[in-house]
Design a protein around this motif. Structure first.
Motif, PDB file in Angstrom:
ATOM      1  N   PHE A 187      82.600  72.852 123.325  1.00 24.69           N
ATOM      2  CA  PHE A 187      82.631  73.830 121.847  1.00 24.69           C
ATOM      3  C   PHE A 187      82.562  75.312 122.176  1.00 24.69           C
ATOM      4  O   PHE A 187      83.362  76.102 121.795  1.00 24.69           O
ATOM      5  N   VAL A 188      81.458  75.499 123.133  1.00 26.48           N
ATOM      6  CA  VAL A 188      81.479  76.986 123.461  1.00 26.48           C
ATOM      7  C   VAL A 188      82.357  77.567 124.142  1.00 26.48           C
ATOM      8  O   VAL A 188      82.988  78.720 123.630  1.00 26.48           O
ATOM      9  N   VAL A 189      83.024  76.799 125.047  1.00 23.74           N
ATOM     10  CA  VAL A 189      84.222  77.143 125.916  1.00 23.74           C
ATOM     11  C   VAL A 189      85.508  77.599 125.068  1.00 23.74           C
ATOM     12  O   VAL A 189      86.216  78.373 125.130  1.00 23.74           O
ATOM     13  N   GLY A 190      85.776  76.470 124.141  1.00 19.73           N
ATOM     14  CA  GLY A 190      86.699  76.529 123.269  1.00 19.73           C
ATOM     15  C   GLY A 190      86.593  77.652 122.288  1.00 19.73           C
ATOM     16  O   GLY A 190      87.715  78.244 122.010  1.00 19.73           O
ATOM     17  N   ARG A 191      85.333  77.912 121.850  1.00 20.85           N
ATOM     18  CA  ARG A 191      85.201  78.995 120.762  1.00 20.85           C
ATOM     19  C   ARG A 191      85.523  80.419 121.611  1.00 20.85           C
ATOM     20  O   ARG A 191      86.173  81.269 121.047  1.00 20.85           O
ATOM     21  N   CYS A 192      84.932  80.380 122.820  1.00 20.26           N
ATOM     22  CA  CYS A 192      85.252  81.938 123.704  1.00 20.26           C
ATOM     23  C   CYS A 192      86.840  81.930 123.672  1.00 20.26           C
ATOM     24  O   CYS A 192      87.192  82.906 123.585  1.00 20.26           O
ATOM     25  N   LEU A 193      87.449  80.826 124.054  1.00 23.47           N
ATOM     26  CA  LEU A 193      88.874  80.790 124.345  1.00 23.47           C
ATOM     27  C   LEU A 193      89.551  81.396 122.904  1.00 23.47           C
ATOM     28  O   LEU A 193      90.735  82.115 122.919  1.00 23.47           O
ATOM     29  N   TRP A 194      89.230  80.774 121.917  1.00 22.93           N
ATOM     30  CA  TRP A 194      89.845  81.012 120.501  1.00 22.93           C
ATOM     31  C   TRP A 194      89.675  82.498 120.131  1.00 22.93           C
ATOM     32  O   TRP A 194      90.420  83.148 119.523  1.00 22.93           O
ATOM     33  N   VAL A 195      88.339  83.067 120.334  1.00 24.05           N
ATOM     34  CA  VAL A 195      88.167  84.466 120.112  1.00 24.05           C
ATOM     35  C   VAL A 195      89.160  85.437 120.989  1.00 24.05           C
ATOM     36  O   VAL A 195      89.609  86.186 120.608  1.00 24.05           O
ATOM     37  N   SER A 196      89.280  84.807 122.525  1.00 29.26           N
ATOM     38  CA  SER A 196      89.983  85.687 123.264  1.00 29.26           C
ATOM     39  C   SER A 196      91.474  85.534 122.597  1.00 29.26           C
ATOM     40  O   SER A 196      92.335  86.654 122.701  1.00 29.26           O
ATOM     41  N   ALA A 197      92.192  84.372 122.153  1.00 33.70           N
ATOM     42  CA  ALA A 197      93.619  84.355 121.720  1.00 33.70           C
ATOM     43  C   ALA A 197      93.471  85.128 120.416  1.00 33.70           C
ATOM     44  O   ALA A 197      94.662  85.525 120.118  1.00 33.70           O
ATOM     45  N   GLN A 198      92.546  85.308 119.632  1.00 31.63           N
ATOM     46  CA  GLN A 198      92.590  86.215 118.467  1.00 31.63           C
ATOM     47  C   GLN A 198      92.210  87.618 118.617  1.00 31.63           C
ATOM     48  O   GLN A 198      92.351  88.517 117.745  1.00 31.63           O
ATOM     49  N   ALA A 199      91.953  88.189 119.925  1.00 34.17           N
ATOM     50  CA  ALA A 199      91.651  89.578 120.186  1.00 34.17           C
ATOM     51  C   ALA A 199      92.686  90.382 119.929  1.00 34.17           C
ATOM     52  O   ALA A 199      94.009  89.929 120.467  1.00 34.17           O
TER      53      ALA A 199
END
Length: 370
Positions: A288-300
């Motif tokens: 979940f932590v990894v997925g959340r980081c990648l989601w934030v990256s995609a939204q940047a």
């Protein structure tokens, strides 16, 4: 009374405004699991747990402070932060302490491991450098990025600390990967490592590093010596079964069969006492932590933030895979801690600082500028 309650709620909202609550909840859950397992692995030592908890508090404070800094400010501070983390790497070569070389600097109150901070400052610097030009990066920009990665990685190798050096280098390589660098670069790098491996084996690797690789291939060749760690760790993991032996009832850890059971091999204690259910829950939180980081990256909204948060998420994933693979006998023992589970201050604080950067990107969208 309502006025006081409204004021308190407003203060809480302001305090947590920049925090990503789902990510924070997952991190707090992992820290809670880590403290529970540490209490058992450390012989129910309250002092050990309180020491680690105090480091978590410091890390959470750093995370909160960084979450309030805009990515634009972080980007402007990046070269200074990178330079500031190179200096301790030079110092530790002369006054460092450690079982195999010098990895820590004794600051009196605590031991500081400079290489751990690189897991944040190096991706920041590579993202800063690549963000200055078009993506995918040009040949020149790629070479400069490789120099930025190679300098601190080489200094960590001199300590010597092969495991941490690999993770530091990978954290920078992930930025290049996310920047769209051609696969041929990575193939060429892998080929170069393969060609250099024989020379490294004879002239660079320390005897204990060679033992770790040989024991990974066949731990039974020295079951009471160099192969002991992997064999006992695998016994602990298998002995946990589905539901585990129970909190505090792990025979392998409490009878001192598992080495480094509060640090590098603490995941074996978790597996033995909480079984596959505990392992699955913990790995689910990590994912979940990894997925959340990648989601934030995609939204940047800017290149620097996108590259940095994505690299931090992927590097976090690699830390979990390397430690888990090491404990399960699927990878050589390289002395890499399990994030937020293993006892240690610098690694926990630097990791939470990285999560603070991720939260800053989430809280301060959009960021103007290139």
């Amino acid at each position: 009374m309502r006025t006081i309650l409204r004021w308190l709620l407003d203060m809480v909202a302001r305090f947590t405004r920049t925090l990503d609550l789902p990510l924070l909840a997952a991190l707090l859950a992992l820290m809670g699991i880590g403290l529970a397992v540490l209490y058992s692995a450390g012989g129910k030592s309250e002092a050990l747990v309180m020491a680690q908890a105090s480091r978590f508090v410091i890390g959470l404070g750093v995370m909160w402070l960084l979450s309030r800094v805009s990515p634009l400010q972080l980007r402007n501070w990046t070269p200074l932060a990178y330079a500031a983390t190179i200096v301790p790497l030079l110092i530790v070569l002369f006054i460092g302490q450690g079982r195999h070389g010098g990895h820590w600097i004794n600051l009196g109150v605590f031991y500081f491991q400079p290489a751990e901070v690189l897991k944040l400052s190096l991706p920041m610097m590579v993202a800063w450098q690549l963000n200055r030009g078009p993506l995918p990066p040009s040949f020149r920009a790629t070479v400069v990025a490789m120099v930025l990665i190679g300098l601190p990685t080489g200094l960590v190798l001199l300590q010597p600390d092969l495991g941490t050096a690999l993770l530091v280098g990978i954290s920078g390589a992930f930025v290049l990967y996310l920047a769209g660098l051609s696969w041929w670069w990575f193939v060429a790098a892998a080929g170069s490592i393969a060609v250099a491996a024989p020379a490294a084996w004879f002239w660079m690797f320390m005897p204990y590093q060679k033992d770790r690789i040989l024991m990974f291939l066949d731990p039974e060749r020295d079951p009471l010596g160099a192969g002991w760690n992997i064999i006992q760790s695998k016994i602990a993991i298998g002995g946990g079964g589905l539901t585990g032996k129970g909190w505090g009832d792990g025979s392998q850890s409490h009878l001192n069969y598992i080495p480094e059971h509060t640090t590098d091999f603490i995941f074996a204690v978790l597996s033995e006492e909480f079984g596959w259910i505990g392992v699955a829950i913990t790995l689910g939180l990590y994912l979940f932590v990894v997925g959340r980081c990648l989601w934030v990256s995609a939204q940047a909204r800017d290149g620097y933030s996108r590259l940095l948060t994505g690299a931090l998420g992927l590097a976090f994933f690699v830390y979990v895979v390397v430690n888990g693979g090491m404990v399960a006998g699927m990878l050589p023992v390289v002395g890499v801690p399990m994030p937020l589970l293993s006892y240690g201050g610098t690694s926990a604080v630097s990791l939470l600082a990285g999560m603070g950067v991720v939260m800053a990107v989430r809280a301060h969208r959009p960021v103007h500028g290139h």
